[in-house]
Design a protein around this motif. Sequence first.
Motif, mmCIF file in Angstrom:
data_model
loop_
_atom_site.group_PDB
_atom_site.id
_atom_site.type_symbol
_atom_site.label_atom_id
_atom_site.label_comp_id
_atom_site.label_asym_id
_atom_site.label_seq_id
_atom_site.Cartn_x
_atom_site.Cartn_y
_atom_site.Cartn_z
ATOM 1 N N ASN A 181 0.806 -1.224 0.000
ATOM 2 C CA ASN A 181 0.000 0.000 0.000
ATOM 3 C C ASN A 181 0.836 1.270 0.000
ATOM 4 N N GLU A 182 2.171 1.132 0.084
ATOM 5 C CA GLU A 182 3.026 2.304 0.289
ATOM 6 C C GLU A 182 2.852 3.362 -0.794
ATOM 7 N N ARG A 183 2.783 2.941 -2.050
ATOM 8 C CA ARG A 183 2.696 3.914 -3.151
ATOM 9 C C ARG A 183 1.383 4.688 -3.119
ATOM 10 N N TRP A 193 -4.356 -0.944 -2.711
ATOM 11 C CA TRP A 193 -3.471 -1.422 -3.779
ATOM 12 C C TRP A 193 -4.172 -2.343 -4.769
ATOM 13 N N LEU A 194 -5.382 -2.798 -4.436
ATOM 14 C CA LEU A 194 -6.094 -3.711 -5.335
ATOM 15 C C LEU A 194 -6.599 -3.015 -6.591
ATOM 16 N N PRO A 253 1.684 -3.617 -7.261
ATOM 17 C CA PRO A 253 2.855 -3.917 -6.438
ATOM 18 C C PRO A 253 3.257 -5.386 -6.454
ATOM 19 N N VAL A 254 2.305 -6.292 -6.736
ATOM 20 C CA VAL A 254 2.644 -7.714 -6.796
ATOM 21 C C VAL A 254 3.672 -7.968 -7.897
#
Length: 312
Positions: A181-183, A193-194, A253-254
């Motif tokens: 979730n950082e970005r 992030w999803l 991010p994955v």
Amino acid sequence: MITKESFSYPSTCEGTEIHAVRYLPQGDIQGILQIAHGMAEFIERYEPFACYLAERGILVTGNDHLGHGESVQSPEDYGYFARSKANAAVLEDLHTLTEITRETYPGIPYVLMGHSMGSFYVRQFLCEYGRELDGAIIVGTGNQPEYLARAGKVVCASLAHAKGWRYRSTFVNKMAFGKYNERFEPARTPFDWLTRDPAVVDAYVADERTGFLFTLNGFYTMFTGISRMNSKRRLSQIPKDLPILFTSGEDDPVGEFTKGVLRAVELFRSVGMNRVEVKFYPGARHEILNEIDRETVYDDLYLWLEDVVKYG
């Protein structure tokens, strides 16, 4: 008119029934797409996409993995696969559905698609059963180094020795997902992030069937699969001319914001696979089928499928 059928079949894991669905077109079936869903979700989250394809002549089928959806006896089973050989059991359950579908609808072009954790199983499936397929779509995948997967297994096994394999470790969960979730900070939820679609995120948070914390058994199984899918010896068993599409959001991010996906693509090409394509979606996050531009994704995937179904 689309027909939805629900059914079940025995898992490789003795005593467990695997829940499955299929979406049937009204007229002739032009092709078949089997979907392997991701971690901490369930197959019917793909229903809008399945209906879109069924309206265009593609039969869509898929199952809830062990420890997911309706393939559990109680909510306590969420995120727990099997007592032994769990990675193999999930893979064999996918293959059983392939066999059931092929037997019921013989002679029809067959494509396998996997999202996220499901993409890890598709990559293993290709090594074992790639000759049974006419193509594969790998969505939202990554390419974690082998040493990280091994380290994850060691941590899980050590904690399980003290806590048991059904223990749910926030430490392991943070180790696996802590930076996703950082970005997107400041974020509304831990799952921003999803997708950029807040309604999808809110539904994911509210549903007990999604976003649950995996058990140590679940994480160990996932790390096992990651170790296996990057073996060049296994990858060399995939038919060299099998059409493969890698696709992801550029902000996923994955896939390390495309870097991990490109490493996976290069790995496939390095063993001689000559029909590997890749497509990224600018601004899209992890769940491209649930993104704000999902209609574009649907159209693109259908056009790729149509080409495979018609021309191989």
